[in-house]
Design a protein around this motif. Structure first.
Motif, PDB file in Angstrom:
ATOM      1  N   THR A 348     -23.179 -12.356 -17.236  1.00 16.02           N
ATOM      2  CA  THR A 348     -23.018 -10.725 -17.768  1.00 16.02           C
ATOM      3  C   THR A 348     -24.273 -10.419 -18.313  1.00 16.02           C
ATOM      4  N   VAL A 349     -24.019  -9.255 -17.791  1.00 13.91           N
ATOM      5  CA  VAL A 349     -25.733  -8.215 -18.614  1.00 13.91           C
ATOM      6  C   VAL A 349     -24.958  -7.280 -19.922  1.00 13.91           C
ATOM      7  N   ASN A 350     -25.094  -7.175 -20.776  1.00 11.25           N
ATOM      8  CA  ASN A 350     -24.146  -5.964 -21.085  1.00 11.25           C
ATOM      9  C   ASN A 350     -25.711  -4.718 -22.323  1.00 11.25           C
ATOM     10  N   HIS A 351     -25.317  -3.393 -21.258  1.00 13.87           N
ATOM     11  CA  HIS A 351     -26.509  -2.937 -22.005  1.00 13.87           C
ATOM     12  C   HIS A 351     -25.344  -1.450 -22.390  1.00 13.87           C
ATOM     13  N   ILE A 352     -26.617  -0.081 -23.206  1.00 12.92           N
ATOM     14  CA  ILE A 352     -26.401   0.934 -23.725  1.00 12.92           C
ATOM     15  C   ILE A 352     -28.001   0.716 -23.861  1.00 12.92           C
ATOM     16  N   GLY A 353     -27.961   2.382 -23.146  1.00 14.68           N
ATOM     17  CA  GLY A 353     -29.102   3.043 -24.213  1.00 14.68           C
ATOM     18  C   GLY A 353     -30.530   1.828 -23.398  1.00 14.68           C
ATOM     19  N   SER A 354     -31.437   1.924 -24.829  1.00 13.67           N
ATOM     20  CA  SER A 354     -32.732   1.067 -24.352  1.00 13.67           C
ATOM     21  C   SER A 354     -32.139  -0.274 -25.122  1.00 13.67           C
ATOM     22  N   LEU A 355     -30.999  -1.124 -25.371  1.00 15.75           N
ATOM     23  CA  LEU A 355     -30.526  -1.821 -26.011  1.00 15.75           C
ATOM     24  C   LEU A 355     -29.401  -2.715 -24.706  1.00 15.75           C
ATOM     25  N   GLY A 356     -29.414  -4.339 -25.304  1.00 17.23           N
ATOM     26  CA  GLY A 356     -29.617  -4.890 -23.614  1.00 17.23           C
ATOM     27  C   GLY A 356     -29.390  -6.834 -24.382  1.00 17.23           C
ATOM     28  N   SER A 357     -28.353  -7.455 -23.667  1.00 19.99           N
ATOM     29  CA  SER A 357     -28.507  -8.304 -23.758  1.00 19.99           C
ATOM     30  C   SER A 357     -28.036  -9.676 -22.383  1.00 19.99           C
ATOM     31  N   ILE A 358     -27.507 -10.935 -22.331  1.00 15.82           N
ATOM     32  CA  ILE A 358     -27.559 -10.948 -21.114  1.00 15.82           C
ATOM     33  C   ILE A 358     -26.867 -12.433 -22.002  1.00 15.82           C
ATOM     34  N   PHE A 359     -25.586 -12.329 -21.268  1.00 17.65           N
ATOM     35  CA  PHE A 359     -24.904 -13.277 -21.813  1.00 17.65           C
ATOM     36  C   PHE A 359     -24.577 -14.237 -21.153  1.00 17.65           C
ATOM     37  N   PHE A 360     -24.410 -16.344 -20.886  1.00 22.27           N
ATOM     38  CA  PHE A 360     -24.920 -16.699 -19.857  1.00 22.27           C
ATOM     39  C   PHE A 360     -22.998 -17.357 -19.989  1.00 22.27           C
ATOM     40  N   ALA A 361     -21.960 -16.213 -19.950  1.00 21.37           N
ATOM     41  CA  ALA A 361     -20.890 -16.023 -20.170  1.00 21.37           C
ATOM     42  C   ALA A 361     -20.213 -15.434 -18.562  1.00 21.37           C
ATOM     43  N   GLU A 362     -19.197 -15.792 -18.094  1.00 25.73           N
ATOM     44  CA  GLU A 362     -18.630 -15.218 -17.382  1.00 25.73           C
ATOM     45  C   GLU A 362     -18.043 -13.737 -17.634  1.00 25.73           C
ATOM     46  N   GLY A 363     -17.886 -12.519 -17.919  1.00 22.17           N
ATOM     47  CA  GLY A 363     -17.400 -11.472 -18.093  1.00 22.17           C
ATOM     48  C   GLY A 363     -16.052 -11.176 -18.016  1.00 22.17           C
ATOM     49  N   PRO A 364     -16.220 -10.247 -18.434  1.00 24.32           N
ATOM     50  CA  PRO A 364     -16.629  -9.499 -19.315  1.00 24.32           C
ATOM     51  C   PRO A 364     -15.944  -9.322 -21.169  1.00 24.32           C
ATOM     52  N   VAL A 365     -17.836  -9.359 -21.511  1.00 23.94           N
ATOM     53  CA  VAL A 365     -17.716  -9.780 -23.057  1.00 23.94           C
ATOM     54  C   VAL A 365     -17.542  -8.261 -24.066  1.00 23.94           C
ATOM     55  N   THR A 366     -16.563  -8.152 -24.328  1.00 24.83           N
ATOM     56  CA  THR A 366     -16.072  -6.828 -25.724  1.00 24.83           C
ATOM     57  C   THR A 366     -15.981  -7.333 -26.826  1.00 24.83           C
ATOM     58  N   ASN A 367     -15.674  -8.854 -27.100  1.00 27.39           N
ATOM     59  CA  ASN A 367     -15.406  -9.388 -28.471  1.00 27.39           C
ATOM     60  C   ASN A 367     -16.331 -10.635 -29.029  1.00 27.39           C
ATOM     61  N   TYR A 368     -16.234 -10.892 -29.905  1.00 34.84           N
ATOM     62  CA  TYR A 368     -17.447 -11.275 -30.678  1.00 34.84           C
ATOM     63  C   TYR A 368     -16.514 -13.321 -30.350  1.00 34.84           C
ATOM     64  N   ALA A 369     -15.247 -13.471 -29.507  1.00 36.11           N
ATOM     65  CA  ALA A 369     -15.115 -14.905 -29.336  1.00 36.11           C
ATOM     66  C   ALA A 369     -14.820 -14.528 -28.003  1.00 36.11           C
ATOM     67  N   GLU A 370     -15.201 -13.335 -27.089  1.00 41.00           N
ATOM     68  CA  GLU A 370     -15.734 -13.879 -25.962  1.00 41.00           C
ATOM     69  C   GLU A 370     -17.156 -13.424 -25.766  1.00 41.00           C
ATOM     70  N   ALA A 371     -18.118 -13.295 -26.683  1.00 39.87           N
ATOM     71  CA  ALA A 371     -19.388 -13.614 -27.107  1.00 39.87           C
ATOM     72  C   ALA A 371     -19.845 -15.501 -26.999  1.00 39.87           C
TER      73      ALA A 371
END
Length: 426
Positions: A348-371
């Motif tokens: 999963t790649v999350n981003h907004i504006g010029s901020l972003g990150s890749i999670f090596f996990a199946e999304g969605p990533v919406t909170n700390y436990a999922e991250a």
């Protein structure tokens, strides 16, 4: 042995862990920190002469790129006048006027020396204003290393009084309550449990210290309503999002006015500085005009103010800056997600504006436990590959990528090509 390796060997003998901040440590990715010698534009060069396209940007503030000519010129001019006075200067007044003119929710502002200090002071102001002690924060949101903010997330809706660091007495965190990011019910439950006791809710409007996690639709609006309904203050920690998502930060981007806001080093052009501000009736309680004590001998340092003024003025006077930067960023991060999908990976790649990150996990990533489900070993492999190909990233799964206005579309396309090459070989 490389020069960076030699320097690190020397550093560990005199500096805890060999670094002056844990975020600079490369241990979690199995490498040695790069010691940086210089930076210009979109690039940094290490002590071994290796040049990298920089996606860290001093952890956010280098939105214009490194060593912008105008910022550098104003800093050099200020240096000629003196490095520090410990006294009031005209630049402090100019900075306060500029911030208040840019950010609608801020009527008064106080300069400090770091984001940590800004948060600590804003929380104290909220407690002084409301006469209440308890603070709600969110699991995975980082607000600096002051004692009251170093609280573990825990697995339940609420976690109170559990220090997240040795040396922090339980008494320092007993009034810090932890809710789940993007879960208004968890916040409501705390308000119900501690009716009339909550001084403030503090939140990163876009979480960027568990990787980048966006607020769900209605989450920030819900926090605003809960705080208003319960006589509590809403504090936006914009140390990362301030003057980055838009000229007026996340609050301008989402159209929500907090009661207090904290800023970090972006208002000093990357130099050590911070600020907090907000409603005049709250800020007038700060000493010497009120009973809430907060001081800083070197706050409003003239050189830092010169750097910050130059940067903020450039951002304000370039009306299409954010539109252009965010357009490039959207193409880049969406390109990453498309490449992941094409490679058949569930990441999963999350981003907004010029901020972003890749999670090596199946999304969605919406909170700390999922991250936290992200495969950090896989992140380490990705990190090493990108660094080997001259792409400088933060050495942690749980940090953001920051794009700067100095990056060209060609450089970002080249970075995407390197990422695609990584996907083919992993």
């Amino acid at each position: 042995m490389s020069r960076s390796e030699t320097l690190f060997t020397e550093a560990v003998e005199r500096i805890p862990g060999g670094v002056n901040s844990p975020v600079r440590a490369f241990g979690s990715v199995g490498e040695t920190p790069r010691f940086i010698a210089s930076a210009k534009g979109a690039y940094m060069t290490d002590a071994d002469g290796q040049t990298y396209l920089d996606f860290v940007g001093s952890w956010g503030p280098m939105i214009l790129g490194h060593n912008h000519p105008k910022v550098l010129a104003d800093v050099l001019e200020a240096c000629q006048e003196g490095l520090s006075f410990g006294a009031a200067t005209e630049r402090e007044v100019e900075m306060a006027e500029l911030i208040c003119s840019i950010v609608p929710s801020i009527e008064m502002v106080r300069m400090v020396n770091s984001g940590t200090e800004a948060v600590m002071s804003a929380v104290r102001a909220a407690r002084g204003f409301t006469g209440r002690n308890k603070i709600i924060k969110f699991a995975g949101c980082y607000h600096g290393h002051s004692d009251a903010m170093l609280v573990k997330a825990g697995s339940g809706v609420m976690t109170a009084g559990i220090p997240d660091s040795a040396g922090v007495p339980a008494g320092c965190t007993q009034d810090t309550l932890t809710a789940v990011y993007n879960d208004l019910d968890s916040v409501q439950a705390i308000f119900d449990e501690f009716q009339g006791e909550i001084a403030a809710v503090i939140v990163e409007p876009v979480a960027a210290n568990m990787g980048v996690v966006l607020p769900k639709k209605g989450f920030l609006e819900g926090l605003r309503k809960l705080c208003t309904d319960n006589g509590s203050l809403l504090i936006f920690d914009e140390v990362i999002t301030g003057f980055r998502l838009s000229l007026s930060g996340a609050q301008g981007y989402f159209g929500i006015e907090p009661d207090l806001t904290t800023f970090g080093k972006i208002i000093g052009g990357g130099m050590p500085v911070g600020a907090y501000g907000g409603r005049k009736d709250v800020m007038k309680l700060i000493a010497p005009s009120g009973p809430v004590y907060q001081a800083g001998t070197l706050s409003g340092n003239p050189v830092a103010m010169a750097a910050g003024l130059a940067q903020l003025k450039l951002l304000k006077e370039t009306p299409d800056f954010y539109e252009k930067l965010n357009h490039k960023a959207d193409a880049f991060f969406e390109g990453m997600q498309e490449a992941v999908k094409a490679a058949g990976k569930p990441w999963t790649v999350n981003h907004i504006g010029s901020l972003g990150s890749i999670f090596f996990a199946e999304g969605p990533v919406t909170n700390y436990a999922e991250a936290k489900t992200s495969d950090t070993k896989k992140f380490g492999e990705y990190f090493s590959y990108m660094m080997q190909n001259s792409i400088y990233l933060a050495p942690s799964q749980f940090e953001a990528m920051f794009l700067s206005g100095a990056m060209t579309e060609e450089e970002l396309v080249k970075t995407l090509d390197i990422f695609k090459a990584y996907l083919k070989q992993c």
